[in-house]
Design a protein around this motif. Structure first.
Motif, mmCIF file in Angstrom:
data_model
loop_
_atom_site.group_PDB
_atom_site.id
_atom_site.type_symbol
_atom_site.label_atom_id
_atom_site.label_comp_id
_atom_site.label_asym_id
_atom_site.label_seq_id
_atom_site.Cartn_x
_atom_site.Cartn_y
_atom_site.Cartn_z
ATOM 1 N N LEU A 10 -5.800 8.757 31.030
ATOM 2 C CA LEU A 10 -7.013 8.112 30.537
ATOM 3 C C LEU A 10 -7.586 7.202 31.617
ATOM 4 N N SER A 82 -15.276 6.377 27.107
ATOM 5 C CA SER A 82 -14.464 5.598 26.162
ATOM 6 C C SER A 82 -13.154 6.349 25.927
ATOM 7 N N THR A 83 -12.223 5.674 25.296
ATOM 8 C CA THR A 83 -10.942 6.299 24.970
ATOM 9 C C THR A 83 -11.151 7.513 24.067
ATOM 10 N N GLU A 84 -11.969 7.352 23.053
ATOM 11 C CA GLU A 84 -12.222 8.469 22.149
ATOM 12 C C GLU A 84 -12.806 9.653 22.907
ATOM 13 N N ASN A 86 -12.508 10.264 26.152
ATOM 14 C CA ASN A 86 -11.463 10.812 27.020
ATOM 15 C C ASN A 86 -10.731 11.928 26.294
ATOM 16 N N THR A 106 -1.341 6.064 29.793
ATOM 17 C CA THR A 106 -2.179 4.873 29.702
ATOM 18 C C THR A 106 -1.277 3.659 29.822
ATOM 19 N N HIS A 110 -2.663 -0.400 25.552
ATOM 20 C CA HIS A 110 -3.702 0.543 25.153
ATOM 21 C C HIS A 110 -3.127 1.729 24.375
ATOM 22 N N ARG A 113 -3.886 2.413 20.417
ATOM 23 C CA ARG A 113 -5.233 2.892 20.113
ATOM 24 C C ARG A 113 -5.409 4.331 20.609
ATOM 25 N N ALA A 114 -4.881 4.637 21.782
ATOM 26 C CA ALA A 114 -4.975 6.002 22.306
ATOM 27 C C ALA A 114 -4.233 6.974 21.388
ATOM 28 N N GLU A 149 -7.567 -5.260 22.716
ATOM 29 C CA GLU A 149 -7.118 -4.069 21.995
ATOM 30 C C GLU A 149 -7.002 -4.284 20.486
ATOM 31 N N TYR A 156 -11.392 1.488 15.798
ATOM 32 C CA TYR A 156 -11.053 2.913 15.834
ATOM 33 C C TYR A 156 -10.452 3.356 14.512
#
Length: 162
Positions: A10, A82-84, A86, A106, A110, A113-114, A149, A156
């Motif tokens: 990520l 963004s993470t989403e 990614n 990651t 993080h 959330r990932a 986070e 999220y």
């Protein structure tokens, strides 16, 4: 690469002059280490262009090549911001190569959330997720990133209900 394990790295900030932020460098080198140890057979670098060019994915790939990873096992997803994204934008690439399993790379702060976003998108990810190391000093920036986070995770969790 069909049926193999892929590391999904990520993205994180690219600084002026195309320099990797410490976070991005840590993640890329962790992925390279996973490849060198045989834990993954390919690396998917994910991340678009942020404040500074080139893309986060391009910088991850460069760092991996410099660490001995051959070009042939590197893939790039260069649109996400963004993470989403990614994860969402990487899914078609993972399907295309027939990845049997995915290791999300990651930072520890993080990772929850990932992992949540991956699960909500239908991506079953394996550990090790964290590129953290006991040698990484705790800085004000890392504390701030970790504190950021908490609300991001809640956002999220509410937004990606599935």
């Amino acid at each position: 690469m069909r049926g193999e394990r892929v590391a999904l790295v990520l993205g994180a900030a690219v600084w002026a002059g195309g320099r990797a932020s410490p976070t991005l460098e840590r993640r890329a080198l962790h992925a390279a280490g996973l490849w060198r140890s045989g834990e993954v057979s390919a690396i998917l670098a994910s991340g678009g262009v942020g404040r500074h060019a080139p893309s986060e994915a391009a910088v991850i790939a460069r760092l991996c090549r410099e660490a001995g990873v051959p070009e042939a096992v590197l893939m790039l997803e260069e649109r996400s911001t963004s993470t989403e994204e990614n994860l969402r934008f990487s899914l078609p690439l993972l399907r295309e190569v027939g990845a049997a399993s995915v290791v999300i790379v990651t930072d520890g702060f993080h990772a929850p959330r990932a992992r949540l976003a991956a699960r909500r998108l239908g991506l079953a990810a394996l550990g090790p997720l964290s590129s953290d190391s006991p040698r990484v000093p705790l800085s004000a920036n890392r504390v701030k990133a970790g504190l950021r986070e908490v609300p991001a995770y809640l956002w999220y969790a509410l937004r990606l209900r599935g």
